[in-house]
Design an enzyme around this catalytic site. Structure first.
Site, mmCIF file in Angstrom:
data_model
loop_
_atom_site.group_PDB
_atom_site.id
_atom_site.type_symbol
_atom_site.label_atom_id
_atom_site.label_comp_id
_atom_site.label_asym_id
_atom_site.label_seq_id
_atom_site.Cartn_x
_atom_site.Cartn_y
_atom_site.Cartn_z
ATOM 1 N N ASP A 125 -26.707 39.890 147.200
ATOM 2 C CA ASP A 125 -26.295 41.335 147.147
ATOM 3 C C ASP A 125 -25.925 41.236 145.612
ATOM 4 O O ASP A 125 -26.006 41.962 144.593
ATOM 5 C CB ASP A 125 -25.499 42.302 147.415
ATOM 6 N N SER A 126 -25.936 39.575 145.116
ATOM 7 C CA SER A 126 -26.305 39.509 143.555
ATOM 8 C C SER A 126 -27.221 40.071 142.904
ATOM 9 O O SER A 126 -27.680 40.101 141.175
ATOM 10 C CB SER A 126 -26.383 38.005 143.318
ATOM 11 N N ASP B 181 -27.354 39.939 152.440
ATOM 12 C CA ASP B 181 -25.859 40.305 152.542
ATOM 13 C C ASP B 181 -25.772 41.467 152.765
ATOM 14 O O ASP B 181 -26.716 42.902 152.191
ATOM 15 C CB ASP B 181 -25.875 40.034 150.483
ATOM 16 N N GLU C 266 -18.827 39.880 153.054
ATOM 17 C CA GLU C 266 -17.254 38.885 152.749
ATOM 18 C C GLU C 266 -16.413 39.524 153.548
ATOM 19 O O GLU C 266 -15.677 40.443 154.259
ATOM 20 C CB GLU C 266 -17.244 39.345 151.771
ATOM 21 N N GLU D 20 -16.583 30.545 147.538
ATOM 22 C CA GLU D 20 -17.129 31.270 146.779
ATOM 23 C C GLU D 20 -15.801 30.288 145.098
ATOM 24 O O GLU D 20 -15.042 31.233 145.826
ATOM 25 C CB GLU D 20 -18.069 31.674 145.574
#
Length: 273
Positions: free
Chosen positions: A53-54, A92, A124, A191
């Site tokens: 999703d970056s 993602d 996440e 992360e």
């Protein structure tokens, strides 16, 4: 192409990733968001491609990952899958498609798998989303977890600083990681956490742990491909290694093109019909 890849050119699967951890072979993972880059990344021998999703930041110019939609993630996922032969492709799940609603989470995950033809999804969180994780897994969809700094929760944190430095947060992270493993996740991204904590999680869990700023003793590493290729200059966290300065190379090449067009040097006689 074969010169880059290991002798094993079989498609990378969840089972093979766990085998890699068991024999101590590190797992290489990079992001990709489009056909052209994904084809290069796969051809160079990367084990796992994350359609992150970056893309919200890298492709669309948003300051956070929050604005990207499910439709956009499916579009990027489709583009990448078309290019890939060997690497495992993970997409993602974007913000708002699974938090607080396990039924919506399953529907979102099914859409990603059906429409993008990806191999797995990533989301996440730990205990807060465990019911959603279980329901997605029960639908037969492989799930990768993500703990530590969770960019979709940036408004809650208020900062992109290192996570889990305090003992309470570290213990919760370990508990969450074990919960994800027990639920059936095939791997977890960690992360921006202390290296010692990353090492502990990788040691205590039997599933692969992929780090981004989580030290060298985890089972693999992931970076954003545009960052490691040096295409952007305004992002320099400690965990980033730039392998080339594509920003300068591309700027010089494009500038030369402008000069050649302006001076009527391009196209020359051989470049015309």
């Amino acid at each position: 192409m074969a010169g880059y890849i290991s002798d094993d050119t079989r498609k990378v699967t969840t089972h093979r990733l766990i085998e890699m951890k068991q024999r101590g072979e590190k797992i290489s993972m990079l992001t990709s968001y489009d056909y052209t880059i994904a084809k290069i990344v796969d051809g160079a021998g990367v084990d796992v491609i994350l359609v992150g999703d970056s893309a919200s930041n890298v492709m669309a110019g948003n300051t956070t990952t929050l604005p990207i939609t499910l439709d956009q993630m499916i579009y990027h996922g489709k583009s990448v899958v078309r290019a890939v032969k060997r690497a495992m492709v993970i997409v993602d799940m974007p913000f708002g498609t699974y938090q607080g609603n396990s039924k919506e989470g399953v529907a979102s995950a099914i859409r990603i798998m059906k429409e993008s033809h990806a191999d797995a999804i990533k989301l996440e969180g730990g205990e807060e989303i465990i019911e959603t994780v279980k329901r997605i897994l029960s639908a037969g969809i492989p799930v990768m977890g993500h703990l530590g700094l969770m960019p979709q929760s940036i408004n809650k944190y208020g900062t992109y600083t290192v996570r889990a430095k305090e003992e309470a947060e570290a213990e919760k992270l370990i508990k969450d990681a074990k919960m994800l493993e027990e639920a059936g996740c095939f791997g977890i991204v960690l992360e921006k956490i202390p290296a010692s904590l990353g090492e502990r999680v990788a040691r205590e869990l039997s599933i692969p742990i992929i780090g981004i700023g989580a030290g060298g003793q985890v089972d693999g590493q992931v970076l954003v491909v545009q960052d490691m290729l040096g295409m952007s200059k305004d992002f320099s966290p400690r965990f980033l290694r730039r392998y080339v300065d594509l920003h300068t190379i591309m700027t010089d090449a494009i500038h030369q093109y402008v000069v050649d067009v302006k001076s009527n040097d391009f196209p020359n006689e051989k470049e015309q019909y």
